[in-house]
Design an enzyme around this catalytic site. Structure first.
Site, PDB file in Angstrom:
ATOM      1  N   LYS A   1       0.832  -1.206   0.000  1.00 45.79           N
ATOM      2  CA  LYS A   1       0.000   0.000   0.000  1.00 45.79           C
ATOM      3  C   LYS A   1       0.865   1.254   0.000  1.00 45.79           C
ATOM      4  CE  LYS A   1      -1.734   1.747   3.912  1.00 45.79           C
ATOM      5  NZ  LYS A   1      -1.850   3.185   4.191  1.00 45.79           N
ATOM      6  N   ASN A   2       1.824   1.320   0.933  1.00 52.32           N
ATOM      7  CA  ASN A   2       2.620   2.537   1.073  1.00 52.32           C
ATOM      8  C   ASN A   2       3.512   2.783  -0.139  1.00 52.32           C
ATOM      9  OD1 ASN A   2       1.471   3.056   3.554  1.00 52.32           O
ATOM     10  ND2 ASN A   2       3.131   2.147   4.736  1.00 52.32           N
TER      11      ASN A   2
ATOM     12  N   ARG B   1      -3.272  10.870   4.566  1.00 47.95           N
ATOM     13  CA  ARG B   1      -2.051  11.660   4.695  1.00 47.95           C
ATOM     14  C   ARG B   1      -1.150  11.566   3.468  1.00 47.95           C
ATOM     15  NH1 ARG B   1      -1.385  13.365  10.016  1.00 47.95           N
ATOM     16  NH2 ARG B   1      -2.835  12.384  11.474  1.00 47.95           N
TER      17      ARG B   1
ATOM     18  N   CYS C   1      -5.069   8.595   9.706  1.00 42.70           N
ATOM     19  CA  CYS C   1      -5.227   7.957  11.012  1.00 42.70           C
ATOM     20  C   CYS C   1      -4.833   8.902  12.145  1.00 42.70           C
ATOM     21  CB  CYS C   1      -4.338   6.707  11.102  1.00 42.70           C
ATOM     22  SG  CYS C   1      -4.956   5.297  10.176  1.00 42.70           S
TER      23      CYS C   1
ATOM     24  N   ARG D   1       2.273  13.964  12.958  1.00 40.86           N
ATOM     25  CA  ARG D   1       2.845  13.730  11.626  1.00 40.86           C
ATOM     26  C   ARG D   1       2.839  15.027  10.805  1.00 40.86           C
ATOM     27  NH1 ARG D   1       1.051   8.095   8.787  1.00 40.86           N
ATOM     28  NH2 ARG D   1      -0.018   7.173  10.502  1.00 40.86           N
ATOM     29  N   PRO D   2       3.505  16.077  11.260  1.00 45.82           N
ATOM     30  CA  PRO D   2       3.469  17.339  10.531  1.00 45.82           C
ATOM     31  C   PRO D   2       4.143  17.227   9.171  1.00 45.82           C
ATOM     32  CG  PRO D   2       5.144  17.400  12.233  1.00 45.82           C
ATOM     33  CD  PRO D   2       4.391  16.125  12.436  1.00 45.82           C
ATOM     34  N   VAL D   3       3.788  18.157   8.269  1.00 46.99           N
ATOM     35  CA  VAL D   3       4.365  18.139   6.922  1.00 46.99           C
ATOM     36  C   VAL D   3       5.526  19.121   6.817  1.00 46.99           C
ATOM     37  CG1 VAL D   3       2.192  17.434   5.874  1.00 46.99           C
ATOM     38  CG2 VAL D   3       2.725  19.864   6.073  1.00 46.99           C
ATOM     39  N   ASP D   4       6.007  19.618   7.953  1.00 50.33           N
ATOM     40  CA  ASP D   4       7.086  20.608   7.942  1.00 50.33           C
ATOM     41  C   ASP D   4       8.292  20.150   7.116  1.00 50.33           C
ATOM     42  OD1 ASP D   4       5.287  21.108   9.995  1.00 50.33           O
ATOM     43  OD2 ASP D   4       6.764  22.141  11.224  1.00 50.33           O
ATOM     44  N   LEU D   5       8.673  18.875   7.276  1.00 49.60           N
ATOM     45  CA  LEU D   5       9.869  18.403   6.583  1.00 49.60           C
ATOM     46  C   LEU D   5       9.662  18.360   5.068  1.00 49.60           C
ATOM     47  CD1 LEU D   5      11.229  15.576   8.904  1.00 49.60           C
ATOM     48  CD2 LEU D   5      11.760  18.009   8.885  1.00 49.60           C
TER      49      LEU D   5
ATOM     50  N   ASP E   1       4.679   0.002  12.065  1.00 55.01           N
ATOM     51  CA  ASP E   1       3.420  -0.515  11.542  1.00 55.01           C
ATOM     52  C   ASP E   1       3.180  -1.985  11.883  1.00 55.01           C
ATOM     53  OD1 ASP E   1       2.550   1.859  10.530  1.00 55.01           O
ATOM     54  OD2 ASP E   1       3.069   1.440   8.450  1.00 55.01           O
TER      55      ASP E   1
ATOM     56  N   ILE F   1       8.520   6.021  17.026  1.00 52.77           N
ATOM     57  CA  ILE F   1       8.220   6.682  15.757  1.00 52.77           C
ATOM     58  C   ILE F   1       7.048   7.643  15.899  1.00 52.77           C
ATOM     59  CG2 ILE F   1       7.713   6.347  13.318  1.00 52.77           C
ATOM     60  CD1 ILE F   1      10.412   5.195  14.199  1.00 52.77           C
TER      61      ILE F   1
ATOM     62  N   ARG G   1      -8.475   0.192   4.553  1.00 53.01           N
ATOM     63  CA  ARG G   1      -7.485   1.107   3.986  1.00 53.01           C
ATOM     64  C   ARG G   1      -6.165   0.398   3.710  1.00 53.01           C
ATOM     65  NH1 ARG G   1      -5.806   4.923   7.614  1.00 53.01           N
ATOM     66  NH2 ARG G   1      -4.615   5.713   5.856  1.00 53.01           N
TER      67      ARG G   1
END
Length: 421
Positions: free
Chosen positions: A22-23, A94, A118, A123-127, A308, A330, A400
């Site tokens: 999936k990922n 995400r 989820c 899980r910020p998108v800053d990076l 996971d 994590i 999902r």
């Protein structure tokens, strides 16, 4: 809302085919935005998240066709006419943020909603944003959207992450393929999904070196062409189903399984008393005794133990001989499955990022609720080993990330069914 009913029924025996990751697939699909030519993905998983990414790409003007019962995806972005990813679609997942880098690299501008998914931490998108800024992008956050532009195109640069981020590495890698000059990604993620993406991009004409290591170097090219690429085996589905014969007894062969995808996980299973045998078709798994031994687990970026698989491993250790300690490094707030396992008779004590699990001889069936994707399947595993009936509600999370769970487990003798609600 659907529920899944599981009744403990003793050992499982048989074979389980493992789907494409999936990922990996959710990362490969946005790569179509980098080229006008077709991209074909084989071994695609049949999941709701894939449908969400399909809808997102189609909203941008990409053509996406599902062939061979969904296991082949034919994508074409020759006529993309929209560079805005709307909130209504992006909020569901995400991974939607992964269209940002490709759109910006090819078209010089993009507007992408901040993503959802989820509830297992910020899980910020800053990076992601800092990586694109390192390549010359101009970014502004307005009303929940990232407004990005690179009027003269992206330019090669040094992208150095303060900590490993799979998604940010993927976004930076895709964007860098069309940037002018050389980009170096330092402290890059090393996951098999990153390697799979790099291999696909190389087939499309990208110049990439170092994938699978902590430093990836990309020499930008003017354009990418079409390609056909098989999605790598899903290591999380693989690890999940490897636990089925371990928690119940019996022996199951995982078709398409590879030890190199789950090395750290296999080491822990071996220490717990599990036999893992490589076969011509994949991996054959069974436990060595009546109960597994307690082991301590710390989640880490690849090649460490996958976050996971933490929930599924906890379900197993609830039945182990002895006391185990699981440390989650994590994501914060990723022990939400523990209270549900406790409802089934498990002995778990959670303190911050640590969970102490004292094994019991037998879990007991109970009504439980799935809180996220991996938690949902951990409860199904626990139900397979429990005495009596377990009813897992809110299993929309499950769909999902796992295709045809009931069918795959029933083929090995499990008593499991889905109840439509």
């Amino acid at each position: 809302m659907d529920s899944i009913v599981v009744t403990g029924n003793g050992p499982l025996n048989g074979t389980i085919p493992i789907a494409g990751a999936k990922n990996a697939c959710l990362t490969l699909m946005p790569a179509t935005l980098l080229s006008e030519e077709p991209l074909t993905l084989t071994n695609a998983p049949r999941l709701s998240d894939i449908k969400t990414m399909t809808a997102l790409l189609q909203s941008l003007g990409s053509e996406v066709s599902s062939l061979q019962d969904g296991q082949v995806l034919a994508l074409s972005s020759h006529d993309v006419n929209n560079q805005k990813a709307e909130y209504d679609i992006v909020r569901k997942m995400r991974a939607s943020i992964l269209v940002l880098g490709p759109l910006l690299a090819r078209f010089g501008h993009a507007v992408v909603s901040l993503p959802g998914g989820c509830a297992i931490g910020a899980r910020p998108v800053d990076l992601h944003l800092k990586a694109l800024e390192a390549m010359g992008a101009e970014l502004e956050l307005k009303e929940g959207y990232v407004h990005a532009k690179a009027p003269g195109g992206l330019k090669g640069g040094i992208v150095e992450f303060p900590f490993v981020s799979v998604g940010a590495t993927e976004n930076a890698l895709m964007a860098a393929t069309l940037a002018k000059g050389t980009t170096e990604i330092r402290n890059a993620a090393r996951e098999p999904e990153i390697v799979d993406l790099a291999h696909c991009l190389k087939k499309m004409g990208a110049q990439i070196e170092g994938e699978g290591t902590s430093t990836i170097t990309i020499q930008g090219v003017d354009r990418l062409h079409g390609a056909t690429h098989p999605v790598v085996t899903d290591r999380i589905e693989l690890g999940t189903y490897m636990l089925a014969p371990v928690i119940t007894g019996g022996e199951v062969e995982l078709l398409g399984g590879r030890i190199d995808l789950v090395g750290a996980f296999c080491e822990k299973l071996d220490a717990a008393g599990v036999n893992i045998e490589e076969t011509e078709r994949g991996l054959k798994v069974s436990r060595r005794g009546d109960r597994v031994k307690a082991v301590d687990v710390t989640t880490e970026p690849f090649p460490g133990f996958p976050t996971d698989l933490q929930a599924q491993m906890m379900a197993l250790l609830c039945t182990a001989d002895g006391t185990s300690v699981l440390e989650e490094k994590i994501f914060e707030n990723r022990f939400m499955h523990a209270p549900e396992l406790i409802r089934m008779g498990a002995r778990i004590d959670v303190h911050g990022g640590h969970a102490t699990v004292t094994g019991v001889e037998r879990l007991k069936g109970a009504p439980v609720m799935a809180t996220d994707l991996r938690a949902s399947v951990s409860l199904i595993l626990a139900g397979l080993a429990a005495e009596g009936e377990t009813v897992v509600s809110r299993v929309y999370h499950l769909d999902r990330g796992y295709e045809r769970v009931e069918e795959k487990l029933r083929a090995c003798g499990a008593l499991i069914e889905r109840i439509s609600g």
